[in-house]
Motif scaffolding. Structure first.
Motif, PDB file in Angstrom:
ATOM      1  N   PHE A   1      -5.399   8.223  12.436  1.00  0.00           N
ATOM      2  CA  PHE A   1      -6.625   7.682  13.014  1.00  0.00           C
ATOM      3  C   PHE A   1      -6.600   7.851  14.522  1.00  0.00           C
ATOM      4  O   PHE A   1      -5.607   7.563  15.186  1.00  0.00           O
ATOM      5  CB  PHE A   1      -6.774   6.195  12.679  1.00  0.00           C
ATOM      6  CG  PHE A   1      -7.101   5.934  11.246  1.00  0.00           C
ATOM      7  CD1 PHE A   1      -6.111   5.542  10.362  1.00  0.00           C
ATOM      8  CD2 PHE A   1      -8.398   6.086  10.781  1.00  0.00           C
ATOM      9  CE1 PHE A   1      -6.411   5.300   9.031  1.00  0.00           C
ATOM     10  CE2 PHE A   1      -8.704   5.851   9.452  1.00  0.00           C
ATOM     11  CZ  PHE A   1      -7.699   5.459   8.577  1.00  0.00           C
TER      12      PHE A   1
ATOM     13  N   GLY B   1      -0.619  -5.520  12.014  1.00  0.00           N
ATOM     14  CA  GLY B   1       0.093  -5.922  10.812  1.00  0.00           C
ATOM     15  C   GLY B   1      -0.092  -4.871   9.734  1.00  0.00           C
ATOM     16  O   GLY B   1      -0.790  -3.876   9.927  1.00  0.00           O
ATOM     17  N   ILE B   2       0.529  -5.104   8.574  1.00  0.00           N
ATOM     18  CA  ILE B   2       0.480  -4.102   7.507  1.00  0.00           C
ATOM     19  C   ILE B   2      -0.809  -4.169   6.692  1.00  0.00           C
ATOM     20  O   ILE B   2      -1.083  -3.296   5.891  1.00  0.00           O
ATOM     21  CB  ILE B   2       1.693  -4.216   6.562  1.00  0.00           C
ATOM     22  CG1 ILE B   2       1.724  -5.579   5.882  1.00  0.00           C
ATOM     23  CG2 ILE B   2       2.987  -3.963   7.322  1.00  0.00           C
ATOM     24  CD1 ILE B   2       2.795  -5.676   4.809  1.00  0.00           C
TER      25      ILE B   2
ATOM     26  N   TYR C   1      -3.076   6.904  15.953  1.00  0.00           N
ATOM     27  CA  TYR C   1      -2.247   6.081  15.095  1.00  0.00           C
ATOM     28  C   TYR C   1      -1.981   6.842  13.795  1.00  0.00           C
ATOM     29  O   TYR C   1      -2.767   7.673  13.371  1.00  0.00           O
ATOM     30  CB  TYR C   1      -2.957   4.778  14.715  1.00  0.00           C
ATOM     31  CG  TYR C   1      -3.213   3.813  15.850  1.00  0.00           C
ATOM     32  CD1 TYR C   1      -4.377   3.904  16.619  1.00  0.00           C
ATOM     33  CD2 TYR C   1      -2.311   2.788  16.130  1.00  0.00           C
ATOM     34  CE1 TYR C   1      -4.624   3.018  17.638  1.00  0.00           C
ATOM     35  CE2 TYR C   1      -2.556   1.886  17.150  1.00  0.00           C
ATOM     36  CZ  TYR C   1      -3.708   2.006  17.895  1.00  0.00           C
ATOM     37  OH  TYR C   1      -3.958   1.111  18.908  1.00  0.00           O
TER      38      TYR C   1
ATOM     39  N   GLY D   1       2.429   0.043   3.502  1.00  0.00           N
ATOM     40  CA  GLY D   1       3.420  -0.988   3.798  1.00  0.00           C
ATOM     41  C   GLY D   1       3.863  -1.042   5.245  1.00  0.00           C
ATOM     42  O   GLY D   1       4.730  -1.851   5.588  1.00  0.00           O
ATOM     43  N   MET D   2       3.265  -0.187   6.110  1.00  0.00           N
ATOM     44  CA  MET D   2       3.717  -0.174   7.509  1.00  0.00           C
ATOM     45  C   MET D   2       2.576  -0.366   8.488  1.00  0.00           C
ATOM     46  O   MET D   2       2.770  -0.297   9.686  1.00  0.00           O
ATOM     47  CB  MET D   2       4.443   1.137   7.810  1.00  0.00           C
ATOM     48  CG  MET D   2       5.640   1.371   6.909  1.00  0.00           C
ATOM     49  SD  MET D   2       6.703   2.692   7.469  1.00  0.00           S
ATOM     50  CE  MET D   2       7.497   1.906   8.857  1.00  0.00           C
ATOM     51  N   GLY D   3       1.378  -0.564   8.015  1.00  0.00           N
ATOM     52  CA  GLY D   3       0.252  -0.770   8.921  1.00  0.00           C
ATOM     53  C   GLY D   3      -0.016   0.458   9.760  1.00  0.00           C
ATOM     54  O   GLY D   3       0.241   1.592   9.352  1.00  0.00           O
ATOM     55  N   LEU D   4      -0.546   0.248  10.938  1.00  0.00           N
ATOM     56  CA  LEU D   4      -0.823   1.344  11.865  1.00  0.00           C
ATOM     57  C   LEU D   4       0.238   1.370  12.957  1.00  0.00           C
ATOM     58  O   LEU D   4       0.573   0.338  13.532  1.00  0.00           O
ATOM     59  CB  LEU D   4      -2.200   1.168  12.516  1.00  0.00           C
ATOM     60  CG  LEU D   4      -3.383   1.696  11.733  1.00  0.00           C
ATOM     61  CD1 LEU D   4      -3.737   0.754  10.609  1.00  0.00           C
ATOM     62  CD2 LEU D   4      -4.567   1.910  12.642  1.00  0.00           C
TER      63      LEU D   4
ATOM     64  N   GLN E   1      -1.146   5.807   9.685  1.00  0.00           N
ATOM     65  CA  GLN E   1      -1.148   4.691   8.752  1.00  0.00           C
ATOM     66  C   GLN E   1      -0.371   5.082   7.519  1.00  0.00           C
ATOM     67  O   GLN E   1      -0.713   6.051   6.838  1.00  0.00           O
ATOM     68  CB  GLN E   1      -2.584   4.310   8.357  1.00  0.00           C
ATOM     69  CG  GLN E   1      -2.651   3.109   7.429  1.00  0.00           C
ATOM     70  CD  GLN E   1      -4.065   2.753   7.048  1.00  0.00           C
ATOM     71  OE1 GLN E   1      -4.972   3.594   7.012  1.00  0.00           O
ATOM     72  NE2 GLN E   1      -4.303   1.477   6.773  1.00  0.00           N
TER      73      GLN E   1
END
Lengths: 114, 114
Positions: free
Chosen positions: B90, A105-106, B35, B40-43, B37
């Motif tokens: 990450f 999730g965000i 990932y 507003g978009m998470g990972l 990050q």
């Protein structure tokens, strides 16, 4: 497709309980997770729950899973200022290649007011 | 054990430059992933590897290459940097692709592309 949603922000007073909520769309999730990210740091696994469980408790943390509603929550009892961080909900799914894929999730920013 | 290490911690690039983000783990983990990050978009998963010599694409692989010549190292290469690749990156590892509950994250690399 998989989608994990959570609110952006939560503010609580020190000593109160915090409840962070998350919804997911794919009912075939195997594991569901809560990660904590402190400023300038990587993600730290807090706890996880297997998809055939309803509840998991670990000291001040309680995870509740409602599979019918595809709803996951994290309750932090006696919230401390050190709990201020961003909390990520995540789900693990088996992809077409036979490997686990984790969708995040965000993140919910928890602010603890002294 | 040092866990998962990432270098550099910060990097500024000009558009069109190439660079390699390094990731290493000393836990003999088979599964490693990258990932990004973004606010507003998470990972979002870029690439992952389930063992030496095996890599696969994640959710947002375009503009990135990976290789896994050893169990310990999983470098991420930006071929021609673009401003859209400004992000925090990450690296993560876990003992086996099935045991996602023990995924360990590195501290992150903050990349700014001008």
């Amino acid at each position: 497709g998989e989608d994990v949603e959570q609110s952006l922000f939560l503010s609580v007073r020190e000593g109160d309980s915090s409840v962070i909520n998350c919804t997911y769309t794919d009912s075939s999730s195997t594991y569901l997770y809560w990660y904590k990210q402190e400023p300038g740091a990587g993600l730290q696994l807090l706890t996880y729950i297997f998809s055939n469980m309803d509840m998991k408790q670990d000291q001040r943390l309680t995870v509740l899973l409602n599979k019918k509603d595809k709803h996951l929550s994290l309750r932090i009892a006696d919230t401390q200022t050190g709990d201020s961080a961003i909390y990520f909900c995540a789900e693990s799914l088996m992809n077409s290649g036979g490997y686990q894929k984790v969708t995040f999730g965000i993140g919910t920013k928890l602010q603890v007011i002294p | 054990n040092a866990g998962v290490t990432q270098t550099p911690k910060f990097q500024v690039l000009k558009t069109g430059q190439s660079m390699t983000l390094q990731c290493a783990q000393d836990m003999n983990h088979e599964y490693m992933s990258w990932y990004r990050q973004d606010p507003g978009m998470g990972l979002r998963l870029i690439h992952y590897s389930v063992g030496a010599g095996i890599t696969d694409q994640g959710e947002v692989p375009n503009g990135y290459n990976v290789s896994r010549s050893t169990t310990e190292d999983f470098p991420l290469r930006l071929l021609s940097a673009a401003p859209s690749q400004t992000s925090v990156y990450f690296c993560a590892s876990s003992p086996w692709q099935g045991f996602q509950e023990t995924q360990y994250f590195g501290p992150g690399t903050r990349l700014l592309v001008l």
